[in-house]
Design an enzyme around this catalytic site. Structure first.
Site, short mmCIF file in Angstrom:
data_model
loop_
_atom_site.label_atom_id
_atom_site.label_comp_id
_atom_site.label_asym_id
_atom_site.label_seq_id
_atom_site.Cartn_x
_atom_site.Cartn_y
_atom_site.Cartn_z
N HIS A 46 2.72 1.45 6.23
CA HIS A 46 2.99 1.56 4.79
C HIS A 46 4.33 0.91 4.44
CE1 HIS A 46 -0.45 3.94 3.47
NE2 HIS A 46 -0.33 4.65 4.58
N ARG A 54 -0.12 5.69 -9.02
CA ARG A 54 -0.94 6.84 -9.38
C ARG A 54 -0.10 7.84 -10.14
NH1 ARG A 54 -3.97 10.79 -4.91
NH2 ARG A 54 -5.05 12.15 -6.42
N TRP A 80 -0.85 -3.29 10.22
CA TRP A 80 0.48 -2.92 9.72
C TRP A 80 1.56 -3.79 10.39
CZ3 TRP A 80 -0.15 -0.10 5.59
CH2 TRP A 80 -1.13 0.89 5.53
N HIS A 103 -1.97 16.34 2.33
CA HIS A 103 -2.23 15.49 3.49
C HIS A 103 -1.27 15.82 4.63
CE1 HIS A 103 -4.35 12.22 5.25
NE2 HIS A 103 -3.34 11.39 5.31
N GLN A 108 1.31 5.24 -0.20
CA GLN A 108 0.48 6.38 0.23
C GLN A 108 -0.11 7.14 -0.95
OE1 GLN A 108 3.42 5.44 1.60
NE2 GLN A 108 3.85 6.57 3.50
N HIS A 163 0.83 -1.20 0.00
CA HIS A 163 0.00 0.00 0.00
C HIS A 163 0.87 1.26 0.00
CE1 HIS A 163 -3.60 2.24 2.10
NE2 HIS A 163 -3.10 2.92 1.08
#
Length: 430
Positions: free
Chosen positions: A177, A210, A172, A222, A122, A120
């Site tokens: 992450h 992304r 986690w 963020h 961020q 995953h």
């Protein structure tokens, strides 16, 4: 006659003795020459390697790189620019997409000891995708989710073993992450610990990428809201990154007042090229030790490693192509989602991006150059895979038109939130 024979025999013996002596002398001379030659060669080598060969190549004072990093390794990594990988058996990424397509015995089997591992990254839409995995898959034994803990038990149909390693299923366990380097060195032992036994498992890695500029700006906004991800371990080489290797970019607990220029100017800000770094095998570049090799070589190896690993994992998707992601995932794993993935084209980062001037936008692109190249690389292979899967399916139009439409619909849902990472990321909204 007898005397003559004695003389001749004596002469022959002397001749033979002379020949033997000459050979011994010649042999000694040859040995001396060889000894002198090797002595001179050794002396020349010491002088050359000690004084003339550059420090970053072969000087006697240089601490050489470990065997894992070599010209062969780099060339093998760089080969991902021109060819696809047929197997991932030696990459440490588990079962590859190509393995799953070409060998039936490598298809995901929830009843065996196969485990999906979600990497995953961020601000790539991983929160939504992670939720889809635990609440929307049409499974023989659906995940059992707890609303207050935001955690689900995702067990195999016939026994209480995890088939999914992710934020919402196991938490986690390998760090907040966790990246590729952390996961590949941690998942197996954590699952052994969690299940109380050692099992030989097959791993199927998943991730999302992304558009780098949008992702970077989303992370910037963020952070402005209070996220720091300071609980991330950055584990590599048997230890976490030290403060000397990875200094903080800000004083205090949060970086809420940071400007875009300050955010971009900090050389230790891991937001820049985050996707490349998190997908690469960091042991190849000396982990977080920036003096291990020069920056140009570091970038070159890291990007090549990220490309290689991207092709060597079981599934990757792109945030900008949700429907393609869903179709490729379902066809790859022979599983179906009970909902249609939603495409959000209007985001906070998109709005903020439209407000940047040309200089600011160029600056963001420059410091994310590795991610931009990786994203374009990924986009090429995503569409290539989609086209192949579409061509194989004679009922593609029907499947595509009814993607996510199943008779059974999952009832569980979490509260709707704009941001869902507050607790994990220690966000302070007040």
């Amino acid at each position: 006659m007898g005397f003559t024979n004695i003389v001749k025999q004596s002469d022959c013996e002397r001749l033979l003795i002379d020949i033997q002596m000459r050979r011994k002398i010649e042999h000694r001379i040859t040995l001396r020459k060889l000894v002198m030659f090797f002595a001179l060669l050794t002396l020349f080598g010491i002088i050359y390697f000690g004084y003339f060969c550059s420090d970053n190549r072969c000087s006697l004072s240089y601490n050489p790189k470990p065997a894992i990093y070599s010209e062969w390794t780099v060339m093998n990594l760089l080969s991902t620019n021109i060819t696809d990988f047929k197997s991932a058996k030696d990459t440490g990424t588990g079962v590859s997409y190509n393995d799953m397509q070409s060998e039936n015995q490598l298809r995901f089997d929830m009843n065996a000891h196969d485990v999906m591992v979600f990497l995953h990254i961020q601000k790539t839409g991983g929160t939504s995708f992670g939720r889809h995995l635990v609440q929307d898959l049409d499974l023989q034994r659906p995940c059992t989710c707890q609303r207050k803990r935001k955690l689900c038990y995702c067990f195999r149909p016939s026994r209480n073993e995890n088939w999914l390693f992710s934020r919402y299923s196991t938490g986690w366990k390998c760090g907040l992450h966790a990246d590729f380097t952390e996961l590949t060195g941690c998942v197996d032992s954590e699952l052994d610990k969690n299940e109380g036994k050692s099992i030989k498992r097959r791993y199927f890695y998943l991730t999302l990428l992304r558009d780098p500029v949008s992702r970077y700006l989303s992370e910037y906004k963020h952070v402005q809201r209070g996220a720091t991800w300071r609980m991330s371990r950055h584990w590599c080489g048997g230890h976490p990154a030290s403060l000397e290797e990875l200094p903080k970019c800000y004083n205090g607990t949060f970086w809420t007042d940071v400007t875009l220029n300050s955010f971009a100017d900090c050389p230790y800000n891991l937001a820049a090229n985050r996707q490349t770094r998190m997908l690469a095998d960091l042991s190849l570049i000396g982990c977080y030790n920036s003096s291990y090799m020069n920056q140009e070589e570091r970038n070159r190896v890291m990007l090549a490693s990220a490309k290689r690993n991207l092709l060597s994992i079981a599934f990757f998707g792109l945030t900008e192509f949700q429907k393609l992601n869903q179709y490729i995932f379902e066809e790859t794993f022979n599983l179906r989602f009970a909902v249609t993935f939603t495409q959000h084209n209007t985001t906070l980062s998109a709005v903020y991006k439209s407000l940047l001037n040309a200089e600011e936008l160029e600056k963001v692109k420059k410091i994310n150059a590795l991610d931009i190249e990786l994203y374009n690389f990924a986009k090429h292979y995503l569409f290539r895979r989609f086209e192949k899967l579409r061509a194989k399916n004679p009922n593609f139009k029907e499947r595509w038109a009814h993607l996510g439409q199943l008779p059974s619909q999952t009832a569980f849902d979490w509260e709707k939130e704009v941001e869902t990472e507050a607790a994990d990321n220690e966000v302070n909204y007040t």
